[in-house]
Design an enzyme around this catalytic site. Structure first.
Site, PDB file in Angstrom:
ATOM      1  N   HIS A  15      18.823   7.393  -6.626  1.00  0.00           N
ATOM      2  CA  HIS A  15      19.068   6.165  -7.383  1.00  0.00           C
ATOM      3  C   HIS A  15      17.886   5.204  -7.268  1.00  0.00           C
ATOM      4  O   HIS A  15      17.772   4.263  -8.050  1.00  0.00           O
ATOM      5  CB  HIS A  15      20.331   5.479  -6.873  1.00  0.00           C
ATOM      6  CG  HIS A  15      21.595   6.131  -7.344  1.00  0.00           C
ATOM      7  ND1 HIS A  15      21.959   7.412  -6.998  1.00  0.00           N
ATOM      8  CD2 HIS A  15      22.584   5.679  -8.181  1.00  0.00           C
ATOM      9  CE1 HIS A  15      23.104   7.724  -7.578  1.00  0.00           C
ATOM     10  NE2 HIS A  15      23.504   6.687  -8.301  1.00  0.00           N
ATOM     11  N   SER A  16      17.036   5.428  -6.304  1.00  0.00           N
ATOM     12  CA  SER A  16      15.878   4.559  -6.097  1.00  0.00           C
ATOM     13  C   SER A  16      14.580   5.334  -6.321  1.00  0.00           C
ATOM     14  O   SER A  16      14.357   6.383  -5.697  1.00  0.00           O
ATOM     15  CB  SER A  16      15.893   4.009  -4.664  1.00  0.00           C
ATOM     16  OG  SER A  16      14.641   3.464  -4.325  1.00  0.00           O
TER      17      SER A  16
END
Length: 245
Positions: A15-16
């Site tokens: 997600h990052s």
């Protein structure tokens, strides 16, 4: 076709973007010639996952030898699965989403890929990060061949009379990630099974789990009478200090 010819590629889906890029940087220290691709964040740089980024990463990592995809949270897996659904069937057949811890599994997968392991072996290396219980639970759907390459299991004591050498860790920081990766890559060049204090010499996580520090004594051994060359090569590497001061 992209990727590193003859080698499995590894894709990190997070997600990052910073996490995915950091994993590529970390694993790249131990797998310099393997194609490792970050697919983190959304298309506009936010927190989340992107179908387009994952699709592009798989394409970039694919040399025709296979791609292992590791994900962090649940929706990352969903995004990866959706991306795979849109691949050609021929490409789909050589891409695997691996249920394994992202950091430990990703590094183990990268080191296995660097050694020229097959896709099944790379997947097994990543899954070894979940420990022997996790591996056993997955054997039914992965197949025996997929789990034979880099398992983390307790080995029986080496029988007397088999080739073995006892050497001392001389590295100031012990057998940390980089030298451990060098050890595993060398072990993977031999067909014979070799153990380090009973652990599989081809298992990065198995070796690192021993926490070998400077001055620690290790027995490198093989139950295969033809394993002397492998045992001596690995023992020589340990005694050399892996090129570190």
């Amino acid at each position: 076709m992209a990727g590193t010819p003859g080698k499995v590629g590894v894709v990190f889906v997070s997600h990052s973007a910073k996490i995915a890029e950091g994993l590529v940087e970390l694993a790249g220290q131990m797998a310099a010639s393997t194609t490792l691709v970050a697919a983190g964040g959304t298309d506009d740089g936010g927190i989340g996952t992107s179908f387009d980024r994952v699709s592009a990463a798989v394409t970039e990592a694919d040399s025709g030898h296979g791609v292992a995809v590791l994900c962090d949270l649940g929706s990352a897996i969903l995004t990866a699965e959706t991306a795979l659904d849109f691949l050609d069937e021929e490409v789909q057949a050589r891409v695997r989403i691996v249920d394994a811890p992202l950091v430990e599994g990703g590094v183990a997968a990268a080191v296995a890929a660097e050694s020229g392991a097959t896709l099944d072996e790379v997947v097994a290396a990543a899954r070894s990060a979940a420990g022997p219980i996790g591996e056993a639970e997955r054997e039914t759907d992965a197949g025996a061949g997929a789990n034979a390459a880099v398992p983390v299991v307790e080995e029986p004591a080496t029988a007397s009379g088999t080739p073995s050498r006892t050497v001392t860790i001389v590295n100031r920081d012990g057998l940390h990630a980089r030298p451990a990766a060098e050890f595993v890559k060398l072990a993977s060049t031999f067909g014979q099974r070799v153990t380090v204090n009973g652990k599989d010499a081809k298992s990065l996580l198995g070796i690192m789990s021993m926490g070998l520090v400077k001055g620690a004594s290790v027995e490198i051994a093989s139950a295969d009478p033809e394993g002397a060359e492998a045992v001596n090569a690995l023992a020589d590497l340990v005694e050399s200090g892996f090129g570190e001061e």
